[in-house]
Every structure is written in C-alpha cells, then in structure tokens.
Write a protein that holds these residues in place. Structure first.
Motif, PDB file in Angstrom:
ATOM      1  N   TYR A 159      41.213  39.346  33.723  1.00 19.21           N
ATOM      2  CA  TYR A 159      39.710  38.449  33.614  1.00 19.21           C
ATOM      3  C   TYR A 159      39.837  37.833  32.576  1.00 19.21           C
ATOM      4  O   TYR A 159      40.359  38.249  31.481  1.00 19.21           O
ATOM      5  N   SER A 160      38.979  36.680  32.543  1.00 20.66           N
ATOM      6  CA  SER A 160      39.068  35.724  31.401  1.00 20.66           C
ATOM      7  C   SER A 160      38.176  35.856  30.206  1.00 20.66           C
ATOM      8  O   SER A 160      38.425  35.350  29.221  1.00 20.66           O
ATOM      9  N   THR A 161      36.948  36.193  30.317  1.00 19.79           N
ATOM     10  CA  THR A 161      36.148  36.453  29.196  1.00 19.79           C
ATOM     11  C   THR A 161      35.629  37.835  29.137  1.00 19.79           C
ATOM     12  O   THR A 161      35.938  38.857  30.196  1.00 19.79           O
ATOM     13  N   THR A 162      34.921  38.096  28.024  1.00 23.05           N
ATOM     14  CA  THR A 162      34.539  39.180  27.943  1.00 23.05           C
ATOM     15  C   THR A 162      33.657  39.954  29.219  1.00 23.05           C
ATOM     16  O   THR A 162      32.846  39.189  29.620  1.00 23.05           O
ATOM     17  N   SER A 163      34.107  41.158  29.409  1.00 25.25           N
ATOM     18  CA  SER A 163      33.249  41.853  30.708  1.00 25.25           C
ATOM     19  C   SER A 163      32.785  43.256  30.389  1.00 25.25           C
ATOM     20  O   SER A 163      33.585  43.871  29.607  1.00 25.25           O
ATOM     21  N   ASP A 164      31.759  43.533  30.833  1.00 23.23           N
ATOM     22  CA  ASP A 164      31.102  45.046  30.406  1.00 23.23           C
ATOM     23  C   ASP A 164      31.787  45.701  31.319  1.00 23.23           C
ATOM     24  O   ASP A 164      31.846  47.117  30.970  1.00 23.23           O
ATOM     25  N   ARG A 165      31.931  45.584  32.545  1.00 19.82           N
ATOM     26  CA  ARG A 165      32.378  46.373  33.283  1.00 19.82           C
ATOM     27  C   ARG A 165      33.253  45.999  34.466  1.00 19.82           C
ATOM     28  O   ARG A 165      33.227  44.854  34.945  1.00 19.82           O
ATOM     29  N   LEU A 166      34.092  46.839  35.010  1.00 18.51           N
ATOM     30  CA  LEU A 166      35.310  46.637  35.943  1.00 18.51           C
ATOM     31  C   LEU A 166      35.169  47.276  37.035  1.00 18.51           C
ATOM     32  O   LEU A 166      35.130  48.800  37.010  1.00 18.51           O
ATOM     33  N   TYR A 167      35.481  46.715  38.341  1.00 13.42           N
ATOM     34  CA  TYR A 167      35.223  47.796  39.591  1.00 13.42           C
ATOM     35  C   TYR A 167      36.376  47.306  40.266  1.00 13.42           C
ATOM     36  O   TYR A 167      37.070  46.534  40.339  1.00 13.42           O
ATOM     37  N   TRP A 168      36.813  48.444  41.137  1.00 10.30           N
ATOM     38  CA  TRP A 168      37.766  48.238  41.943  1.00 10.30           C
ATOM     39  C   TRP A 168      37.073  48.682  43.463  1.00 10.30           C
ATOM     40  O   TRP A 168      36.363  49.885  43.442  1.00 10.30           O
ATOM     41  N   TYR A 169      37.433  48.103  44.709  1.00  8.08           N
ATOM     42  CA  TYR A 169      36.849  48.373  45.824  1.00  8.08           C
ATOM     43  C   TYR A 169      38.043  48.264  46.912  1.00  8.08           C
ATOM     44  O   TYR A 169      39.357  47.658  46.659  1.00  8.08           O
ATOM     45  N   ARG A 170      38.018  49.016  48.108  1.00  7.76           N
ATOM     46  CA  ARG A 170      38.760  49.050  49.030  1.00  7.76           C
ATOM     47  C   ARG A 170      38.046  48.714  50.164  1.00  7.76           C
ATOM     48  O   ARG A 170      36.909  48.963  50.415  1.00  7.76           O
ATOM     49  N   GLN A 171      38.947  47.678  50.950  1.00  7.76           N
ATOM     50  CA  GLN A 171      38.024  47.278  52.197  1.00  7.76           C
ATOM     51  C   GLN A 171      39.376  47.211  53.455  1.00  7.76           C
ATOM     52  O   GLN A 171      40.518  46.895  53.142  1.00  7.76           O
ATOM     53  N   ASP A 172      39.028  48.036  54.345  1.00  6.80           N
ATOM     54  CA  ASP A 172      39.590  48.378  55.619  1.00  6.80           C
ATOM     55  C   ASP A 172      39.348  47.192  56.448  1.00  6.80           C
ATOM     56  O   ASP A 172      38.178  46.554  56.427  1.00  6.80           O
ATOM     57  N   PRO A 173      40.320  46.645  57.348  1.00 10.78           N
ATOM     58  CA  PRO A 173      39.886  45.528  58.282  1.00 10.78           C
ATOM     59  C   PRO A 173      38.675  45.524  59.185  1.00 10.78           C
ATOM     60  O   PRO A 173      38.438  46.669  59.764  1.00 10.78           O
ATOM     61  N   GLY A 174      38.031  44.420  58.856  1.00  8.46           N
ATOM     62  CA  GLY A 174      36.695  44.580  59.754  1.00  8.46           C
ATOM     63  C   GLY A 174      35.601  45.663  59.223  1.00  8.46           C
ATOM     64  O   GLY A 174      34.415  45.749  59.893  1.00  8.46           O
ATOM     65  N   LYS A 175      35.845  45.993  58.021  1.00  7.27           N
ATOM     66  CA  LYS A 175      34.816  47.030  57.180  1.00  7.27           C
ATOM     67  C   LYS A 175      34.300  46.281  56.155  1.00  7.27           C
ATOM     68  O   LYS A 175      34.730  45.214  55.599  1.00  7.27           O
ATOM     69  N   SER A 176      33.253  47.239  55.600  1.00  3.86           N
ATOM     70  CA  SER A 176      32.733  46.627  54.146  1.00  3.86           C
ATOM     71  C   SER A 176      33.600  47.164  53.222  1.00  3.86           C
ATOM     72  O   SER A 176      34.550  47.678  53.202  1.00  3.86           O
TER      73      SER A 176
END
Lengths: 116, 111
Positions: free
Chosen positions: B25-42
């Motif tokens: 990421y390019s600038t200072t960030s407070d929080r970093l998140y990882w997400y998973r997405q299955d096909p057709g899902k949220s």
C-alpha cells in the motif's frame, strides 16, 4: 459483528429504469458504505452514508446517478438511476460498528444487477 | 491518495503446496484487512492487522503486516481445494474509515 440484510439479491432491469437497493442492519451503526464490484473486478467505493448528513461520494460517482438515503442508524438505500448496461455490477453495502473498526467491516450479501 | 497493489492476480497451485500473496500500500495506513470472496458471494472477513509486526493465523492461512515496508502478506500452508476463492486485501487510514481494495487474487487449488 453486525448482520446485514440486503435486498434484492439480484435483478434484471431495462435500460433507462432505476433500481433501489436496501440494506437493513441488526445494530445501530454510524457509518455505512456502498461499493460497486464490476464483473471480475475489485470493489470500488461509491459513497459513505452517515445518518443525519448528506452522503459523501467518491470521485466518479454523483448523487444524481446514485442517490442514497440514510433515514436512521439501521437502514440505507442506494438507487441506481437511469441505468445503462455499464451499470451491470454487484452492489454491496458495508458497515462498521462504532469504535469497532479494529474488528473489521461487515458486508451485505450483495445485489447482482444486470441491465439489458 | 491511498493505493493498494496486490500480487499475484492469479494463482494456481497444487494441494499440499505453500504460497504467499503480497499486498503493498502506498501511504500510511492504520489498518490492513484480508477478505475472502467465493464466486457469487459476498466478502468474508479473514484478518484485521493493526500494528507493525502483527501476525495472525487461522487454519492454513497466516497474515502479517510490516508497516515500515507498507507490506502485508497472506501465507497459505499446505493448500487444500476448499481454499479456492478470490482473496482481497484492503487498507484504510485516517478518520474517514474508507477502505481501499487491492484487485484481488484468484486462487485455484488443484487436486
């Protein structure tokens, strides 16, 4: 974490018409966000909707095209107006509970919109 | 403006192998998140990383954060088919709580 009910889950619409998407949250939340995910793409933030104030739109998105309502702390709507095939996307709402950004954001199940 | 770059965009791996997805990421960030997405899902929240050196593990997935290098990694150990999905990293910073997403990594685990 909050639970979000997003409706409709999918719709096929004629060009030139409008569709309103609803998100109902089971908790009072300060901030709600609306995202667009075009086919095969990542998520792009459309706007931030805070209760009691006008929504804040990101560059490239305007209120006339994507009007948002936030009448209370548990509900919001996004309308996609005067639709064209380019609006075919998945639209998602997202929330964070006040003071809980450290615990992540909750996303609605998404609305898959196809414009024909 | 915060920008998030994720690589690789496509990852095909065999069951039992290890691999790492990178998120810059390019600038200072407070929080970093990882997400998973299955096909057709949220999106399903996997990890929230808040501080330099943070490491979190859940099953075969381990995420880490190096704020000095502005880099987060998602390491997959002994991949199984059930891990096939698209993985997104996202960063936020400041008081507006806006999330900026990477382009996502489409992971396919082959038997």
């Amino acid at each position: 974490s909050a639970v979000i009910s997003q409706k409709p889950s999918r719709d096929i619409c004629q060009r030139g018409t409008s569709l309103t998407i609803q998100c109902q949250v089971d908790s009072q939340v300060t901030m709600m966000f609306w995202y667009r995910q075009q086919p095969g793409q990542s998520l792009t933030l459309i706007a931030t909707a805070n209760q009691g104030s006008e929504a804040t739109y990101e560059s490239g998105f305007v209120i006339d095209k994507f009007p948002i309502s936030r009448p209370n702390l548990t509900f919001s709507t996004l309308t996609v107006s005067n639709m064209s095939p380019e609006d075919s996307s998945i639209y998602l709402c997202s929330v964070i509970l006040a003071g809980t950004a450290n615990y992540g954001y909750t996303f609605g199940s998404g609305t898959r919109l196809t414009v024909v | 403006e915060l920008k998030v770059e994720q690589n690789p965009l496509f990852l095909s791996m065999q069951e039992g192998k290890n691999y790492t997805i990178y998120c810059n990421y390019s600038t200072t960030s407070d929080r970093l998140y990882w997400y998973r997405q299955d096909p057709g899902k949220s999106l399903e929240s996997l990890f929230v990383l808040l501080s330099n050196g943070a490491v979190k593990q859940e099953g075969r997935l381990m995420a880490s954060l190096d704020t000095k290098a502005r880099l987060s990694t998602l390491h997959i150990t002994a991949a199984v088919h059930d891990l096939s999905a698209t993985y997104f990293c996202a960063a936020s910073g400041g008081s507006n709580y806006k999330l900026t997403f990477g382009k996502g990594t489409l992971l396919t685990v082959n038997p």
